[in-house]
Motif scaffolding. Structure first.
Motif, PDB file in Angstrom:
ATOM      1  N   THR A 275      -1.391 -55.214  52.081  1.00  0.00           N
ATOM      2  CA  THR A 275       0.042 -55.375  52.296  1.00  0.00           C
ATOM      3  C   THR A 275       0.477 -54.482  53.454  1.00  0.00           C
ATOM      4  OG1 THR A 275       0.477 -53.648  50.658  1.00  0.00           O
ATOM      5  CG2 THR A 275       0.465 -55.924  49.879  1.00  0.00           C
ATOM      6  N   LEU A 276       1.785 -54.452  53.689  1.00  0.00           N
ATOM      7  CA  LEU A 276       2.345 -53.739  54.828  1.00  0.00           C
ATOM      8  C   LEU A 276       2.053 -52.241  54.756  1.00  0.00           C
ATOM      9  CD1 LEU A 276       4.200 -53.831  57.332  1.00  0.00           C
ATOM     10  CD2 LEU A 276       6.141 -53.445  55.791  1.00  0.00           C
ATOM     11  N   LEU A 277       1.473 -51.704  55.827  1.00  0.00           N
ATOM     12  CA  LEU A 277       1.285 -50.272  55.981  1.00  0.00           C
ATOM     13  C   LEU A 277       2.101 -49.796  57.178  1.00  0.00           C
ATOM     14  CD1 LEU A 277      -2.569 -49.819  55.449  1.00  0.00           C
ATOM     15  CD2 LEU A 277      -0.743 -49.578  53.774  1.00  0.00           C
ATOM     16  N   ASP A 278       2.206 -48.488  57.332  1.00  0.00           N
ATOM     17  CA  ASP A 278       2.891 -47.962  58.510  1.00  0.00           C
ATOM     18  C   ASP A 278       1.964 -46.997  59.239  1.00  0.00           C
ATOM     19  OD1 ASP A 278       2.871 -45.648  57.008  1.00  0.00           O
ATOM     20  OD2 ASP A 278       5.009 -45.696  56.539  1.00  0.00           O
ATOM     21  N   GLY A 279       2.442 -46.472  60.364  1.00  0.00           N
ATOM     22  CA  GLY A 279       1.600 -45.607  61.188  1.00  0.00           C
ATOM     23  C   GLY A 279       1.179 -44.333  60.482  1.00  0.00           C
ATOM     24  N   VAL A 280       2.076 -43.791  59.659  1.00  0.00           N
ATOM     25  CA  VAL A 280       1.764 -42.545  58.967  1.00  0.00           C
ATOM     26  C   VAL A 280       0.634 -42.754  57.964  1.00  0.00           C
ATOM     27  CG1 VAL A 280       2.667 -40.852  57.319  1.00  0.00           C
ATOM     28  CG2 VAL A 280       4.026 -41.519  59.307  1.00  0.00           C
ATOM     29  N   ARG A 281       0.676 -43.886  57.205  1.00  0.00           N
ATOM     30  CA  ARG A 281      -0.378 -44.162  56.233  1.00  0.00           C
ATOM     31  C   ARG A 281      -1.724 -44.342  56.936  1.00  0.00           C
ATOM     32  NH1 ARG A 281      -0.366 -46.569  51.228  1.00  0.00           N
ATOM     33  NH2 ARG A 281       1.308 -45.074  50.895  1.00  0.00           N
ATOM     34  N   GLU A 282      -1.739 -45.105  57.999  1.00  0.00           N
ATOM     35  CA  GLU A 282      -2.990 -45.329  58.720  1.00  0.00           C
ATOM     36  C   GLU A 282      -3.521 -44.033  59.332  1.00  0.00           C
ATOM     37  OE1 GLU A 282      -1.851 -48.291  61.498  1.00  0.00           O
ATOM     38  OE2 GLU A 282      -2.080 -49.960  60.093  1.00  0.00           O
TER      39      GLU A 282
ATOM     40  N   ASN B 242      11.421 -42.857  58.202  1.00  0.00           N
ATOM     41  CA  ASN B 242      11.657 -42.065  59.405  1.00  0.00           C
ATOM     42  C   ASN B 242      11.127 -42.878  60.590  1.00  0.00           C
ATOM     43  OD1 ASN B 242      11.488 -40.263  61.613  1.00  0.00           O
ATOM     44  ND2 ASN B 242      11.313 -38.506  60.235  1.00  0.00           N
ATOM     45  N   PRO B 243      11.994 -43.659  61.236  1.00  0.00           N
ATOM     46  CA  PRO B 243      11.537 -44.512  62.338  1.00  0.00           C
ATOM     47  C   PRO B 243      10.868 -43.730  63.458  1.00  0.00           C
ATOM     48  CG  PRO B 243      13.757 -45.118  61.631  1.00  0.00           C
ATOM     49  CD  PRO B 243      13.428 -43.838  60.944  1.00  0.00           C
ATOM     50  N   GLY B 244      11.319 -42.482  63.693  1.00  0.00           N
ATOM     51  CA  GLY B 244      10.738 -41.691  64.754  1.00  0.00           C
ATOM     52  C   GLY B 244       9.269 -41.374  64.518  1.00  0.00           C
ATOM     53  N   LEU B 245       8.884 -41.314  63.243  1.00  0.00           N
ATOM     54  CA  LEU B 245       7.488 -41.057  62.887  1.00  0.00           C
ATOM     55  C   LEU B 245       6.734 -42.335  62.542  1.00  0.00           C
ATOM     56  CD1 LEU B 245       7.926 -37.887  60.591  1.00  0.00           C
ATOM     57  CD2 LEU B 245       7.066 -37.949  62.937  1.00  0.00           C
ATOM     58  N   ASN B 246       7.419 -43.490  62.659  1.00  0.00           N
ATOM     59  CA  ASN B 246       6.837 -44.763  62.240  1.00  0.00           C
ATOM     60  C   ASN B 246       6.447 -44.704  60.760  1.00  0.00           C
ATOM     61  OD1 ASN B 246       5.926 -47.396  62.380  1.00  0.00           O
ATOM     62  ND2 ASN B 246       3.936 -46.861  63.272  1.00  0.00           N
ATOM     63  N   MET B 247       7.390 -44.204  59.957  1.00  0.00           N
ATOM     64  CA  MET B 247       7.151 -43.975  58.537  1.00  0.00           C
ATOM     65  C   MET B 247       8.155 -44.773  57.707  1.00  0.00           C
ATOM     66  SD  MET B 247       7.017 -40.264  56.648  1.00  0.00           S
ATOM     67  CE  MET B 247       6.593 -40.084  54.910  1.00  0.00           C
ATOM     68  N   LEU B 248       7.638 -45.660  56.861  1.00  0.00           N
ATOM     69  CA  LEU B 248       8.483 -46.478  55.995  1.00  0.00           C
ATOM     70  C   LEU B 248       8.936 -45.684  54.776  1.00  0.00           C
ATOM     71  CD1 LEU B 248       6.377 -49.776  56.094  1.00  0.00           C
ATOM     72  CD2 LEU B 248       8.608 -49.401  57.190  1.00  0.00           C
ATOM     73  N   PRO B 249       9.978 -46.156  54.075  1.00  0.00           N
ATOM     74  CA  PRO B 249      10.392 -45.495  52.828  1.00  0.00           C
ATOM     75  C   PRO B 249       9.237 -45.453  51.820  1.00  0.00           C
ATOM     76  CG  PRO B 249      12.076 -47.028  53.563  1.00  0.00           C
ATOM     77  CD  PRO B 249      10.882 -47.272  54.430  1.00  0.00           C
ATOM     78  N   ARG B 250       9.255 -44.443  50.967  1.00  0.00           N
ATOM     79  CA  ARG B 250       8.161 -44.204  50.039  1.00  0.00           C
ATOM     80  C   ARG B 250       8.666 -43.751  48.680  1.00  0.00           C
ATOM     81  NH1 ARG B 250       5.476 -44.085  54.554  1.00  0.00           N
ATOM     82  NH2 ARG B 250       3.225 -43.743  54.706  1.00  0.00           N
ATOM     83  N   VAL B 251       7.787 -43.884  47.698  1.00  0.00           N
ATOM     84  CA  VAL B 251       7.978 -43.248  46.400  1.00  0.00           C
ATOM     85  C   VAL B 251       6.843 -42.236  46.249  1.00  0.00           C
ATOM     86  CG1 VAL B 251       7.901 -43.534  43.898  1.00  0.00           C
ATOM     87  CG2 VAL B 251       9.155 -45.177  45.310  1.00  0.00           C
ATOM     88  N   CYS B 252       7.219 -41.011  45.944  1.00  0.00           N
ATOM     89  CA  CYS B 252       6.252 -39.926  45.768  1.00  0.00           C
ATOM     90  C   CYS B 252       6.241 -39.500  44.306  1.00  0.00           C
ATOM     91  CB  CYS B 252       6.616 -38.742  46.660  1.00  0.00           C
ATOM     92  SG  CYS B 252       5.533 -37.313  46.468  1.00  0.00           S
ATOM     93  N   VAL B 253       5.066 -39.500  43.694  1.00  0.00           N
ATOM     94  CA  VAL B 253       4.929 -39.118  42.286  1.00  0.00           C
ATOM     95  C   VAL B 253       4.056 -37.862  42.216  1.00  0.00           C
ATOM     96  CG1 VAL B 253       4.161 -39.815  39.989  1.00  0.00           C
ATOM     97  CG2 VAL B 253       5.118 -41.523  41.572  1.00  0.00           C
ATOM     98  N   PRO B 254       4.604 -36.751  41.693  1.00  0.00           N
ATOM     99  CA  PRO B 254       3.802 -35.526  41.610  1.00  0.00           C
ATOM    100  C   PRO B 254       2.689 -35.655  40.575  1.00  0.00           C
ATOM    101  CG  PRO B 254       5.888 -35.215  40.471  1.00  0.00           C
ATOM    102  CD  PRO B 254       5.961 -36.570  41.145  1.00  0.00           C
TER     103      PRO B 254
END
Length: 450
Positions: A37-44, A77-89
């Motif tokens: 599915t869709l990834l962004d630059g930060v994930r890659e 964060n478009p400047g970082l090529n980062m899509l919205p996320r859910v973070c689970v500790p």
């Protein structure tokens, strides 16, 4: 059969229908699921680097992830090529072990899916804990060997052989010790840079081959032993020289850069880092000697003005004598008997500050007056008064040497603590109130314990 970390993460990703990434608390990649599915630059980028970039870590700092105890939706964060996320500790008994990340570009992740992720994070936490316990024995043996190596124990040779035989260091190379010491901020709070230094070491290991680095990290300081063959130029440290992967100067510069960034990004009390670099030793068994030099160099960076925050033993010059004298503890000799009487007199502090500045500029009265914002007449009066009280003669070269050396040793031992910098390039440490200044030359014992 017990599932692996990778299998647990894959199962979780399938259940919520989106790819997952597991990172440790330092944002280093542990595992990631398959994705179509869709990834962004930060994930890659994080998958390729095996850790989040410095820019991403800096931006995420505002979300206080080290204190996160429940799922959090993060904006893009478009400047970082980062899509919205859910973070689970990933938590175990309240202790943060890492985070699981899910891209949620259209905010379609439901509450029930988030609950599934929380349950998956609990399972991951238990697995990570068991893996940590499984490796603790070898880690404990490594720490024990390092403690022996950095002590004056007769078991140093045995510890060195065990580390060499296990492949932690190369038997063909020499070794240089580097000490990174935390310094408290203006309010003098206790220093805790253990996590930041652990992250620094992890980052350094990514660019060094096995056998080039040993470390011992504690709450307020760290000791690194770097392999260093005879062709390495220790004099290149801090000079920006770039030659090869094995160049000591380049490696130390990189370590300092990473440590400063990690300490700056940490969420603890404000702190900075001073660094001491010892001399090279041919054999690992002799690392203790390099460690002592590195430790004394770090003390000099912390307590003596004008040396900078990265100090190499080979460039300390006359200050080698100062720190060696100060390291004698209760056996420090009285360098100048007349001045020693004034060190215990609070009313004599302005005279001592004046004398130190005067000696530091080689007796240049005009420059001394300018630095202290004094009229020349007032300066001469202070110097004459000091000559009377200390029973000395500033026209004598031997007396000047003894006075200057005595003042610097007194700084290192805490007997003399100026109220403010007496140099334009003094370190912030000397500007602290006396109650917040350190009063021992060594901020940690030869082999520190938790």
């Amino acid at each position: 059969m017990e599932l692996t970390t990778q299998q647990i993460l894959e199962n979780l990703a399938r259940r919520v229908g989106r790819p997952a990434v597991l990172e440790d608390r330092f944002m280093r990649l542990i595992a990631y699921s398959a994705h179509d599915t869709l990834l962004d630059g930060v994930r890659e980028d994080s998958i390729l680097r095996r850790h989040a970039s410095a820019q991403v870590r800096h931006w995420l700092k505002e979300f206080a992830l080290p204190t996160l105890r429940r799922p959090l939706r993060l904006p893009g964060n478009p400047g970082l090529n980062m899509l919205p996320r859910v973070c689970v500790p990933v938590l175990r008994r309240g202790k943060l072990l890492g985070h699981v990340w899910f891209i949620d570009h259209d905010s379609s992740m439901t509450s029930s899916e988030v609950d599934l992720c929380v349950q998956g994070a609990i399972e991951l936490a238990e697995r990570l804990h068991r893996e940590s316990v499984a490796s603790s024995f070898s880690s404990a043996r490594l720490a024990d060997a390092m403690h022996l190596l950095l002590s004056d124990s007769p078991m140093r040779a045995k510890a060195a052989r065990s580390l060499t035989d296990a492949g932690y260091v190369s038997a063909d190379d020499g070794v240089v010790a580097v000490v990174l010491q935390g310094v408290p901020g203006p309010r003098g709070a206790a220093v805790d840079i253990e996590d930041a230094l652990a992250q620094t070491v992890a980052d350094v290991r990514r660019v060094l081959r096995r056998g080039q680095l040993l470390d011992l990290i504690r709450r307020d300081h760290g000791v690194l032993l770097l392999s260093c063959d005879a062709t390495d130029d220790a004099g290149a440290v801090g000079r920006g020289r770039v030659s090869g992967d094995r160049d000591l100067g380049e490696r130390v510069d990189r370590i300092v850069e990473l440590a400063r960034a990690a300490v700056s990004a940490s969420s603890g009390a404000p702190a900075s880092v001073v660094v001491g670099v010892g001399g090279r030793r041919d054999d690992l068994e002799d690392a203790y000697a390099s460690f002592r030099e590195a430790r004394m160099s770090a003390d000099a960076a912390r307590l003596l003005p004008g040396l900078g925050d990265v100090v190499r033993w080979s460039e300390l010059g006359i200050h080698q004598i100062v720190v060696k004298l100060a390291s004698l503890g209760e056996d420090v000799p009285t360098v100048h008997a007349g001045l020693a009487n004034l060190l215990d007199d609070p009313d004599a502090l302005p005279l001592l500050e004046t004398l130190e500045t005067y000696l530091d500029v080689a007796g240049n009265a005009q420059l001394t007056a300018e630095r202290l914002n004094l009229h020349r007449t007032s300066l001469y009066y202070r110097l004459q008064r000091l000559e009377q009280l200390a029973h000395t003669n500033l026209k004598s070269g031997a007396e000047r040497l003894a006075l200057h050396l005595s003042l610097k040793v007194a700084r290192m031992t805490g007997q003399y603590a100026p109220r403010r910098p007496v140099h334009a390039d003094d370190t912030a440490e000397t500007a602290l109130p006396a109650s917040q200044r350190p009063h021992n030359v060594h901020p940690f014992p030869a082999v520190a314990s938790r």
